[in-house]
Write a protein that holds these residues in place. Structure first.
Motif, short mmCIF file in Angstrom:
data_model
loop_
_atom_site.label_atom_id
_atom_site.label_comp_id
_atom_site.label_asym_id
_atom_site.label_seq_id
_atom_site.Cartn_x
_atom_site.Cartn_y
_atom_site.Cartn_z
N LEU A 12 6.49 6.56 9.87
CA LEU A 12 5.47 6.54 10.92
C LEU A 12 5.99 7.31 12.12
CD1 LEU A 12 2.69 5.26 11.73
CD2 LEU A 12 4.01 3.43 12.79
N MET A 13 5.24 8.34 12.53
CA MET A 13 5.62 9.14 13.68
C MET A 13 4.45 9.27 14.62
SD MET A 13 8.03 12.14 12.05
CE MET A 13 8.03 13.02 13.60
N ASP A 14 4.58 8.67 15.79
CA ASP A 14 3.55 8.74 16.82
C ASP A 14 2.19 8.31 16.28
OD1 ASP A 14 2.69 9.12 19.43
OD2 ASP A 14 2.20 11.23 19.09
N GLY A 15 2.20 7.22 15.49
CA GLY A 15 0.97 6.66 14.97
C GLY A 15 0.43 7.33 13.71
N ALA A 16 1.09 8.36 13.22
CA ALA A 16 0.66 9.06 12.01
C ALA A 16 1.63 8.76 10.87
CB ALA A 16 0.61 10.56 12.26
N ILE A 17 1.08 8.51 9.70
CA ILE A 17 1.92 8.27 8.52
C ILE A 17 2.21 9.63 7.89
CG2 ILE A 17 2.06 7.18 6.26
CD1 ILE A 17 0.20 4.98 7.39
N ILE A 18 3.48 9.99 7.86
CA ILE A 18 3.92 11.32 7.44
C ILE A 18 4.67 11.23 6.12
CG2 ILE A 18 5.33 13.32 8.10
CD1 ILE A 18 3.01 12.75 10.05
N GLN A 19 4.30 12.09 5.17
CA GLN A 19 4.99 12.18 3.89
C GLN A 19 6.36 12.80 4.13
OE1 GLN A 19 3.41 11.31 0.83
NE2 GLN A 19 5.41 11.51 -0.11
N MET A 20 7.41 12.17 3.61
CA MET A 20 8.76 12.70 3.77
C MET A 20 9.06 13.70 2.66
SD MET A 20 10.63 9.14 4.95
CE MET A 20 12.25 9.71 4.56
N VAL A 21 9.85 14.71 2.99
CA VAL A 21 10.27 15.72 2.03
C VAL A 21 11.30 15.08 1.10
CG1 VAL A 21 11.44 17.95 1.80
CG2 VAL A 21 9.87 17.56 3.70
N PRO A 22 11.18 15.32 -0.21
CA PRO A 22 12.19 14.77 -1.13
C PRO A 22 13.58 15.28 -0.78
CG PRO A 22 10.31 15.63 -2.34
CD PRO A 22 10.13 16.04 -0.91
N LEU B 231 0.80 -1.22 0.00
CA LEU B 231 0.00 0.00 0.00
C LEU B 231 0.84 1.28 0.00
CD1 LEU B 231 -2.76 -1.02 2.57
CD2 LEU B 231 -2.96 -0.91 0.08
N LEU B 232 2.08 1.17 0.44
CA LEU B 232 2.93 2.36 0.54
C LEU B 232 4.10 2.33 -0.44
CD1 LEU B 232 3.00 2.55 4.45
CD2 LEU B 232 1.51 3.81 2.88
N ASP B 233 4.05 1.43 -1.43
CA ASP B 233 5.17 1.23 -2.35
C ASP B 233 5.60 2.50 -3.09
OD1 ASP B 233 5.42 -1.39 -1.67
OD2 ASP B 233 4.62 -2.21 -3.54
N ASP B 234 4.67 3.31 -3.51
CA ASP B 234 5.00 4.49 -4.30
C ASP B 234 5.07 5.77 -3.47
OD1 ASP B 234 5.03 2.90 -6.56
OD2 ASP B 234 2.90 3.22 -6.98
N ARG B 235 5.21 5.60 -2.17
CA ARG B 235 5.23 6.76 -1.29
C ARG B 235 6.47 6.75 -0.41
NH1 ARG B 235 -0.84 7.98 0.49
NH2 ARG B 235 -1.85 7.34 -1.42
N SER B 236 7.00 7.91 -0.18
CA SER B 236 8.13 8.07 0.73
C SER B 236 7.56 8.59 2.04
CB SER B 236 9.14 9.06 0.14
OG SER B 236 10.23 9.20 1.01
N VAL B 237 7.34 7.66 2.98
CA VAL B 237 6.68 8.01 4.24
C VAL B 237 7.42 7.42 5.42
CG1 VAL B 237 4.39 8.18 3.18
CG2 VAL B 237 5.15 5.99 4.11
N PRO C 94 14.88 2.73 8.42
CA PRO C 94 13.97 2.82 9.56
C PRO C 94 14.60 2.37 10.89
CG PRO C 94 12.94 1.63 7.74
CD PRO C 94 14.39 1.81 7.39
N ILE C 95 14.11 3.00 11.94
CA ILE C 95 14.36 2.55 13.30
C ILE C 95 12.98 2.37 13.93
CG2 ILE C 95 16.63 3.64 13.54
CD1 ILE C 95 15.24 5.92 15.12
N SER C 96 12.82 1.39 14.81
CA SER C 96 11.53 1.15 15.46
C SER C 96 11.55 1.71 16.86
CB SER C 96 11.23 -0.36 15.51
OG SER C 96 11.04 -0.86 14.21
N ASN D 24 6.81 4.25 20.65
CA ASN D 24 5.63 5.11 20.60
C ASN D 24 4.98 5.07 19.21
OD1 ASN D 24 7.95 6.33 19.66
ND2 ASN D 24 7.66 8.25 20.72
N ASP D 25 4.80 3.83 18.69
CA ASP D 25 4.20 3.64 17.36
C ASP D 25 4.84 4.56 16.34
OD1 ASP D 25 2.46 1.50 17.79
OD2 ASP D 25 0.98 2.81 18.70
N SER D 26 6.16 4.48 16.29
CA SER D 26 6.93 5.32 15.37
C SER D 26 8.00 4.49 14.67
CB SER D 26 7.59 6.47 16.11
OG SER D 26 6.62 7.31 16.70
N GLU D 27 8.17 4.77 13.41
CA GLU D 27 9.24 4.15 12.64
C GLU D 27 9.81 5.19 11.68
OE1 GLU D 27 9.31 -0.25 12.07
OE2 GLU D 27 9.09 0.38 9.97
N PRO D 28 10.51 6.18 12.25
CA PRO D 28 11.11 7.22 11.40
C PRO D 28 12.34 6.67 10.68
CG PRO D 28 11.78 7.53 13.67
CD PRO D 28 10.79 6.40 13.66
#
Length: 182
Positions: free
Chosen positions: A29-39, A21-27, A70-72, A75-79
């Motif tokens: 997970l931060m505190d349970g929210a899926i965040i779009q990463m800046v190019p 579902l996230l293959d074409d997205r650069s995202v 990624p790091i896990s 707090n439901d985050s994987e930046p």
């Protein structure tokens, strides 16, 4: 009517990745929210590669240098920090991403993301128990170092444009600030 955003767990996030579902997205997970990463821009990429190369020569076999992986966090985050200095050997991460106990320190390189790196990311890393966090500001060639973690966040903030710094995990090592920004 009050709107409430859905929070995602690490398990939910991993299932989305596995399902493609996230293959074409650069995202991330931060505190349970899926965040779009800046190019990533050219200056950012150049600095990241150079900093990682420099740290590898200084640290040798003492640590692994992970670039934009990624790091896990609990707090439901994987930046995906720009650089994570983590425990060796790399085989520790064959079946999982590095977790707070594996992390010596993290570095974010900020060109257009300074507000986020000094705000939300700093809070996220402090809440996860990351003992040391660096932000490299490409606009000013200033290194901000956050240390002395307490229950309320980082107690010490150091700003450097020159000289050397020794990371908490490796006090015998001196890192030249100017080499980080070459």
């Amino acid at each position: 009517m009050t709107l409430i955003a859905a929070k995602w767990s690490l398990d939910d996030y991993h299932k989305m990745i596995e399902a493609g579902l996230l293959d074409d997205r650069s995202v991330e997970l931060m505190d349970g929210a899926i965040i779009q990463m800046v190019p990533e821009g050219i200056a950012h990429a150049f600095c990241c590669r150079g900093t990682a190369k420099y740290l590898r020569t200084i640290l040798g076999e003492r640590a692994e240098i992970s670039e934009a992986h990624p790091i896990s966090l609990p707090n439901d985050s994987e930046p995906e920090p720009d650089i994570a200095i983590i425990k060796a050997p790399d085989t520790l991460y064959r079946d999982r991403h590095p977790q707070p106990d594996d992390i010596f320190w993290l570095i974010e390189i900020a060109n257009t993301t300074l507000i986020n790196d000094l705000g939300a990311k700093r809070e996220l890393y402090a809440q996860a128990g990351i003992s040391e966090y660096w932000v490299m500001n490409l606009q000013t060639s200033e290194l901000k170092i956050f240390r002395n973690l307490t229950a309320n966040g980082y107690r010490a903030e150091i700003s450097l444009n020159s000289g050397t710094i020794s990371p908490l995990a490796f006090p015998e090592i001196s890192i030249e600030i100017s080499r980080l920004f070459r």
